[in-house]
Design a protein around this motif. Sequence first.
Motif, PDB file in Angstrom:
ATOM      1  N   THR A  38       2.211  15.758 -13.306  1.00 27.40           N
ATOM      2  CA  THR A  38       1.230  16.737 -13.768  1.00 27.40           C
ATOM      3  C   THR A  38       1.415  18.103 -13.116  1.00 27.40           C
ATOM      4  OG1 THR A  38      -0.343  16.084 -12.047  1.00 27.40           O
ATOM      5  CG2 THR A  38      -0.473  14.925 -14.165  1.00 27.40           C
ATOM      6  N   GLN A  48      10.690   3.795  -3.323  1.00 24.56           N
ATOM      7  CA  GLN A  48      10.098   2.713  -4.117  1.00 24.56           C
ATOM      8  C   GLN A  48      11.072   1.536  -4.236  1.00 24.56           C
ATOM      9  OE1 GLN A  48       6.888   2.996  -4.216  1.00 24.56           O
ATOM     10  NE2 GLN A  48       6.560   2.855  -6.413  1.00 24.56           N
ATOM     11  N   ASN A  53       1.979   1.728  -3.531  1.00 22.70           N
ATOM     12  CA  ASN A  53       0.912   2.308  -4.351  1.00 22.70           C
ATOM     13  C   ASN A  53       0.759   3.807  -4.107  1.00 22.70           C
ATOM     14  OD1 ASN A  53       0.270  -0.042  -5.682  1.00 22.70           O
ATOM     15  ND2 ASN A  53      -1.257  -0.654  -4.170  1.00 22.70           N
ATOM     16  N   ARG A  54       0.870   4.227  -2.842  1.00 22.64           N
ATOM     17  CA  ARG A  54       0.792   5.667  -2.543  1.00 22.64           C
ATOM     18  C   ARG A  54       1.942   6.414  -3.201  1.00 22.64           C
ATOM     19  NH1 ARG A  54      -0.726   3.837   2.840  1.00 22.64           N
ATOM     20  NH2 ARG A  54       1.433   4.175   3.476  1.00 22.64           N
ATOM     21  N   ASN A  55       3.128   5.797  -3.215  1.00 20.90           N
ATOM     22  CA  ASN A  55       4.268   6.416  -3.886  1.00 20.90           C
ATOM     23  C   ASN A  55       4.029   6.547  -5.389  1.00 20.90           C
ATOM     24  OD1 ASN A  55       5.711   6.756  -1.555  1.00 20.90           O
ATOM     25  ND2 ASN A  55       7.123   5.079  -1.914  1.00 20.90           N
ATOM     26  N   ARG A  56       3.419   5.517  -5.985  1.00 17.53           N
ATOM     27  CA  ARG A  56       3.102   5.599  -7.413  1.00 17.53           C
ATOM     28  C   ARG A  56       2.148   6.752  -7.692  1.00 17.53           C
ATOM     29  NH1 ARG A  56       1.560  -0.168  -7.973  1.00 17.53           N
ATOM     30  NH2 ARG A  56       3.536  -1.190  -7.695  1.00 17.53           N
ATOM     31  N   GLU A  57       1.162   6.893  -6.823  1.00 16.57           N
ATOM     32  CA  GLU A  57       0.215   8.006  -6.982  1.00 16.57           C
ATOM     33  C   GLU A  57       0.931   9.346  -6.860  1.00 16.57           C
ATOM     34  OE1 GLU A  57      -2.836   7.440  -4.078  1.00 16.57           O
ATOM     35  OE2 GLU A  57      -3.530   5.572  -4.981  1.00 16.57           O
ATOM     36  N   ALA A  58       1.859   9.440  -5.923  1.00 17.86           N
ATOM     37  CA  ALA A  58       2.603  10.686  -5.741  1.00 17.86           C
ATOM     38  C   ALA A  58       3.467  10.991  -6.967  1.00 17.86           C
ATOM     39  CB  ALA A  58       3.466  10.610  -4.491  1.00 17.86           C
ATOM     40  N   SER A  76       0.839  -1.206   0.000  1.00 22.40           N
ATOM     41  CA  SER A  76       0.000   0.000   0.000  1.00 22.40           C
ATOM     42  C   SER A  76       0.873   1.254   0.000  1.00 22.40           C
ATOM     43  CB  SER A  76      -0.974  -0.001   1.172  1.00 22.40           C
ATOM     44  OG  SER A  76      -0.293   0.136   2.389  1.00 22.40           O
ATOM     45  N   ARG A  87      10.962  13.847  -6.338  1.00 21.92           N
ATOM     46  CA  ARG A  87      10.849  12.671  -7.207  1.00 21.92           C
ATOM     47  C   ARG A  87      11.942  11.655  -6.881  1.00 21.92           C
ATOM     48  NH1 ARG A  87      11.063  14.784 -12.241  1.00 21.92           N
ATOM     49  NH2 ARG A  87       8.812  15.017 -12.301  1.00 21.92           N
ATOM     50  N   SER A 123       2.909  10.058 -10.003  1.00 21.46           N
ATOM     51  CA  SER A 123       1.978  10.459 -11.062  1.00 21.46           C
ATOM     52  C   SER A 123       1.538  11.912 -10.871  1.00 21.46           C
ATOM     53  CB  SER A 123       0.769   9.532 -11.060  1.00 21.46           C
ATOM     54  OG  SER A 123      -0.150   9.928 -12.025  1.00 21.46           O
ATOM     55  N   ALA A 124       1.259  12.286  -9.642  1.00 23.31           N
ATOM     56  CA  ALA A 124       0.853  13.669  -9.367  1.00 23.31           C
ATOM     57  C   ALA A 124       1.995  14.638  -9.650  1.00 23.31           C
ATOM     58  CB  ALA A 124       0.392  13.799  -7.916  1.00 23.31           C
TER      59      ALA A 124
END
Length: 131
Positions: free
Chosen positions: A49, A79, A38-43, A35, A72, A45-46
């Motif tokens: 953008t 990760q 996954n939060r790191n992946r979301e970060a 989990s 990053r 991705s954010a």
Amino acid sequence: MLALSVVHRAFFFIHMYGVILLGSDHRSQVVELDSRRNRNREALSALRTEDTEKVKVCFGNMFIKLPKLKTREMIQKDQEQLDKEINELRKGLKAKVNRLNELQGKPELRGYSLSPLSTEEIKAINRLFKR
């Protein structure tokens, strides 16, 4: 009748040892690390953008503005560490399952100790098939 009772007790203790050995703690650690990954992946991705040079990062209960590039890098290092920890836990689980099977007198699982191909190995195979 008495011998059967002793056999049942022996199997019960082997089963209980296996439950303790495998434990839900092992699985919950993998779930927690996954989990976080996954939060790191979301970060990440954010961050892709985000248009600003500095971003706000949450450390505990406070937010700190850091350069986007540095943020990053920190997340990517985290990760990599999470991937290592998850892989180590999964390898340990395989050893524990084999130990449990050994205690129960079952044969070792076939194909259970396989590891995936590395990126370099996949690229080499793809080059061979493209010829």
